[in-house]
Design a protein around this motif. Sequence first.
Motif, PDB file in Angstrom:
ATOM      1  N   PHE A 393       0.834  -1.205   0.000  1.00 31.12           N
ATOM      2  CA  PHE A 393       0.000   0.000   0.000  1.00 31.12           C
ATOM      3  C   PHE A 393       0.870   1.257   0.000  1.00 31.12           C
ATOM      4  CE2 PHE A 393      -2.266   3.281   2.535  1.00 31.12           C
ATOM      5  CZ  PHE A 393      -3.308   3.526   1.654  1.00 31.12           C
ATOM      6  N   GLU A 394       1.942   1.245   0.798  1.00 32.15           N
ATOM      7  CA  GLU A 394       2.838   2.403   0.853  1.00 32.15           C
ATOM      8  C   GLU A 394       3.577   2.587  -0.476  1.00 32.15           C
ATOM      9  OE1 GLU A 394       5.264   1.717   4.293  1.00 32.15           O
ATOM     10  OE2 GLU A 394       3.921   2.884   5.575  1.00 32.15           O
ATOM     11  N   GLN A 395       3.905   1.468  -1.137  1.00 32.20           N
ATOM     12  CA  GLN A 395       4.515   1.576  -2.462  1.00 32.20           C
ATOM     13  C   GLN A 395       3.548   2.248  -3.435  1.00 32.20           C
ATOM     14  OE1 GLN A 395       5.724  -2.294  -3.784  1.00 32.20           O
ATOM     15  NE2 GLN A 395       7.426  -2.464  -2.334  1.00 32.20           N
ATOM     16  N   GLN A 396       2.283   1.845  -3.399  1.00 32.65           N
ATOM     17  CA  GLN A 396       1.280   2.472  -4.259  1.00 32.65           C
ATOM     18  C   GLN A 396       1.153   3.959  -3.959  1.00 32.65           C
ATOM     19  OE1 GLN A 396      -1.977  -0.600  -3.473  1.00 32.65           O
ATOM     20  NE2 GLN A 396      -2.463   0.088  -5.532  1.00 32.65           N
ATOM     21  N   LEU A 397       1.143   4.272  -2.655  1.00 32.17           N
ATOM     22  CA  LEU A 397       0.994   5.666  -2.248  1.00 32.17           C
ATOM     23  C   LEU A 397       2.185   6.497  -2.711  1.00 32.17           C
ATOM     24  CD1 LEU A 397      -1.074   7.340  -0.709  1.00 32.17           C
ATOM     25  CD2 LEU A 397       0.165   6.851   1.403  1.00 32.17           C
ATOM     26  N   TRP A 398       3.371   5.930  -2.554  1.00 27.74           N
ATOM     27  CA  TRP A 398       4.584   6.645  -2.980  1.00 27.74           C
ATOM     28  C   TRP A 398       4.573   6.861  -4.491  1.00 27.74           C
ATOM     29  CZ3 TRP A 398       8.455   5.306  -6.380  1.00 27.74           C
ATOM     30  CH2 TRP A 398       9.592   6.136  -6.385  1.00 27.74           C
ATOM     31  N   ALA A 399       4.212   5.807  -5.241  1.00 32.49           N
ATOM     32  CA  ALA A 399       4.174   5.935  -6.697  1.00 32.49           C
ATOM     33  C   ALA A 399       3.129   6.956  -7.127  1.00 32.49           C
ATOM     34  CB  ALA A 399       3.873   4.571  -7.322  1.00 32.49           C
ATOM     35  N   ALA A 400       1.981   6.977  -6.425  1.00 30.03           N
ATOM     36  CA  ALA A 400       0.939   7.948  -6.761  1.00 30.03           C
ATOM     37  C   ALA A 400       1.420   9.378  -6.509  1.00 30.03           C
ATOM     38  CB  ALA A 400      -0.319   7.655  -5.937  1.00 30.03           C
ATOM     39  N   ARG A 401       2.098   9.577  -5.377  1.00 26.02           N
ATOM     40  CA  ARG A 401       2.639  10.917  -5.080  1.00 26.02           C
ATOM     41  C   ARG A 401       3.641  11.333  -6.147  1.00 26.02           C
ATOM     42  NH1 ARG A 401       2.928   9.253   0.528  1.00 26.02           N
ATOM     43  NH2 ARG A 401       5.104   8.720   0.185  1.00 26.02           N
ATOM     44  N   ARG A 402       4.494  10.400  -6.508  1.00 20.44           N
ATOM     45  CA  ARG A 402       5.524  10.727  -7.503  1.00 20.44           C
ATOM     46  C   ARG A 402       4.895  11.012  -8.868  1.00 20.44           C
ATOM     47  NH1 ARG A 402      10.877  10.444  -8.046  1.00 20.44           N
ATOM     48  NH2 ARG A 402      11.767   9.931 -10.089  1.00 20.44           N
ATOM     49  N   ASN A 403       3.934  10.191  -9.262  1.00 20.67           N
ATOM     50  CA  ASN A 403       3.263  10.415 -10.538  1.00 20.67           C
ATOM     51  C   ASN A 403       2.561  11.774 -10.561  1.00 20.67           C
ATOM     52  OD1 ASN A 403       4.041   8.049 -11.756  1.00 20.67           O
ATOM     53  ND2 ASN A 403       2.166   6.940 -11.264  1.00 20.67           N
ATOM     54  N   TRP A 404       1.895  12.094  -9.458  1.00 23.59           N
ATOM     55  CA  TRP A 404       1.178  13.375  -9.405  1.00 23.59           C
ATOM     56  C   TRP A 404       2.156  14.541  -9.455  1.00 23.59           C
ATOM     57  CZ3 TRP A 404      -3.457  14.676 -10.530  1.00 23.59           C
ATOM     58  CH2 TRP A 404      -3.948  15.932 -10.174  1.00 23.59           C
ATOM     59  N   SER A 405       3.283  14.366  -8.764  1.00 23.13           N
ATOM     60  CA  SER A 405       4.296  15.423  -8.793  1.00 23.13           C
ATOM     61  C   SER A 405       4.807  15.638 -10.219  1.00 23.13           C
ATOM     62  CB  SER A 405       5.452  15.052  -7.863  1.00 23.13           C
ATOM     63  OG  SER A 405       6.473  16.026  -7.916  1.00 23.13           O
ATOM     64  N   LEU A 406       4.994  14.520 -10.941  1.00 24.68           N
ATOM     65  CA  LEU A 406       5.447  14.643 -12.335  1.00 24.68           C
ATOM     66  C   LEU A 406       4.403  15.328 -13.204  1.00 24.68           C
ATOM     67  CD1 LEU A 406       7.116  11.126 -12.810  1.00 24.68           C
ATOM     68  CD2 LEU A 406       8.272  13.330 -12.577  1.00 24.68           C
ATOM     69  N   VAL A 407       3.117  15.040 -12.917  1.00 28.51           N
ATOM     70  CA  VAL A 407       2.050  15.683 -13.684  1.00 28.51           C
ATOM     71  C   VAL A 407       2.042  17.187 -13.420  1.00 28.51           C
ATOM     72  CG1 VAL A 407      -0.460  15.916 -13.881  1.00 28.51           C
ATOM     73  CG2 VAL A 407       0.584  13.646 -13.840  1.00 28.51           C
ATOM     74  N   ILE A 408       2.099  17.557 -12.131  1.00 24.49           N
ATOM     75  CA  ILE A 408       2.031  18.981 -11.759  1.00 24.49           C
ATOM     76  C   ILE A 408       3.232  19.744 -12.291  1.00 24.49           C
ATOM     77  CG2 ILE A 408       2.040  20.595  -9.807  1.00 24.49           C
ATOM     78  CD1 ILE A 408      -0.591  19.119 -10.271  1.00 24.49           C
ATOM     79  N   HIS A 409       4.426  19.180 -12.022  1.00 28.30           N
ATOM     80  CA  HIS A 409       5.643  19.905 -12.392  1.00 28.30           C
ATOM     81  C   HIS A 409       6.079  19.621 -13.831  1.00 28.30           C
ATOM     82  CE1 HIS A 409       6.103  21.301  -8.319  1.00 28.30           C
ATOM     83  NE2 HIS A 409       5.959  20.060  -7.874  1.00 28.30           N
ATOM     84  N   GLY A 410       5.348  18.726 -14.502  1.00 25.99           N
ATOM     85  CA  GLY A 410       5.672  18.429 -15.892  1.00 25.99           C
ATOM     86  C   GLY A 410       4.646  19.004 -16.832  1.00 25.99           C
TER      87      GLY A 410
END
Length: 583
Positions: A393-410
């Motif tokens: 679950f924490e891996q999913q959460l971390w990946a989701a945070r990272r993906n969202w960060s890439l969307v926002i800052h990309g």
Amino acid sequence: MSTLNETTKDFAHRLADVHLFSWGYFGYHLFSMFMMRIFLNSEVFISHFDFWSLVMLAENALIFGVLYLAKRFINNYSFWLVVLGSLALGAVRTYVTTSMQIIAGLGAGIAWPLQLLTGALFELVMVGVWANVNGAFRDHQKVVLQLSETKNSILGYRENAVEILAEEQEKLQSLTRESLLPQIKLIEDAINEGGLAISSRWGVAHELKGLIYNQVKPLSESLRQSAKHLVRPISKSVGQLSAVVSIPSRFRVTNSIFPLVNTITMLLCFLASPLWLLDDRWVLISGLMALPYFAILYGLKKLTANWPSLSAWVAVPLLFVFSMLPVLPAYTYAVLFYPSVEQAALYGNTTAFVSMIVFISLAVLDSFDYGSRNFRLALEEENRQLGVEMTLFEQQLWAARRNWSLVIHGTVQASLTAALTRLNAPDADKKTLDLAKKDLERAIAALSNPPATELNFSSAMKELTDTWQGVCEVKYEISTELKKILARDTRLSMCVNEICKEAISNAVRHGDARRAKIDMQIDAAGLIELCVTNDGAAPSASGRKGLGSALLDELTLDWQLSVDENRDQTVLLAHLPFSGSQA
């Protein structure tokens, strides 16, 4: 041999750490002395019960008075202090009780050396048995407490998974607003100051702002389902008492036979019973009967060594039979050669009964120890399974945070920057506005449906080696099975890639490493085993901080950073779970 040494060390540790001044030991000591006198001379004990009650009161007052003083004035105990102290206490207790017996006219012709020796040894055996049983119980309780605290911590996390997800959602929404609203404000200002006709001022910027405030959902529906999955009730574990105290439904008979311990304990009976039931001349003969006793038990253990596990309904009666067999030589010899057959039979029955009590007691205690070990293993496995789910679950959460960060800052930031640049152009016209509008629509689309980031793991590893080329030579090996799993799971690939990048970066920055190797494979437990070795300087004692520990704690089931002194290398070993559907 190593197992025997470990057992000996455990027993020595428990004896040195024995807790004697307690109600538990008081009850155990009182019961043991009572049963010993019943076995050895029940007729005299019952006919003079008032006197023997006074004797037991006096001896326990003596024993626990000394133990109270020892607890008060002795801070640290050692193995030999407990052994010698128990022998001395047993000898003094025997001297006092035997003297009272002589004064009461119930003892004549006492063989003092043998009497004191058997009394001292009996006290030592009682202390040894209590130390082992009580020590095993306290060790068990300590481990179970630690495991239960871990389990409660994991369950607490699981029960709050939905709330954790909601908090994370709000954090990412706040981050989104803080990152994007200032730019949107600049875009609105540019539109308002553009001097264009009102008909050209479309509502896309307002739509984007409303989306950010009210509709943006950084975390996916699949992650919300994972959170709901975590909070589901888990199956109830077997209770500790029923797991430990219950006799196994099947067990191997050979594991319940302890020739040496049984013989040492029975030696006291062989030495003491002639003093009460036969005469002094038979003490040595009876003591020598411990040799065939040991030989028969040893033979039974060897005989049953290759037997499979038996049902308790078969194995338990067998143990009762085996407890009687070793006494047959002593019983037969006494009946054949002692003048009084009646006394010889009484001697034989007493030793047989004591043998049964000792043999079965040790078997039951081992059964409890077996049950406690199984309970701890079951609890550890339960914690491991719960930890795997939590880590996934924490891996999913971390990946989701990272993906969202890439969307926002990309994508989103790039789209907003492009729109703002177009609107601020001195020659902006209707076509420019249309392009800016498309930029904002692209940002809206990215926020509404954040794309899943794709990662080619082989390319990522090549990029990692290229990045450090000329600074640190990085090599990696990955099993074929794991390659297939990573190819199917982008989230897992991101996690593993991030740990590898962090490990190499820290090896160079903190250890000045020149060579590093990454090994990845599926271990016997079905986990990803990630091992990163480097020739850099060893981490400092406080080096756990700043070495990406937060990332490792979040993405791995367990990890450790150590130094291989034989190869002069620093080693990071981590284990990551992965979804069974990917296997």
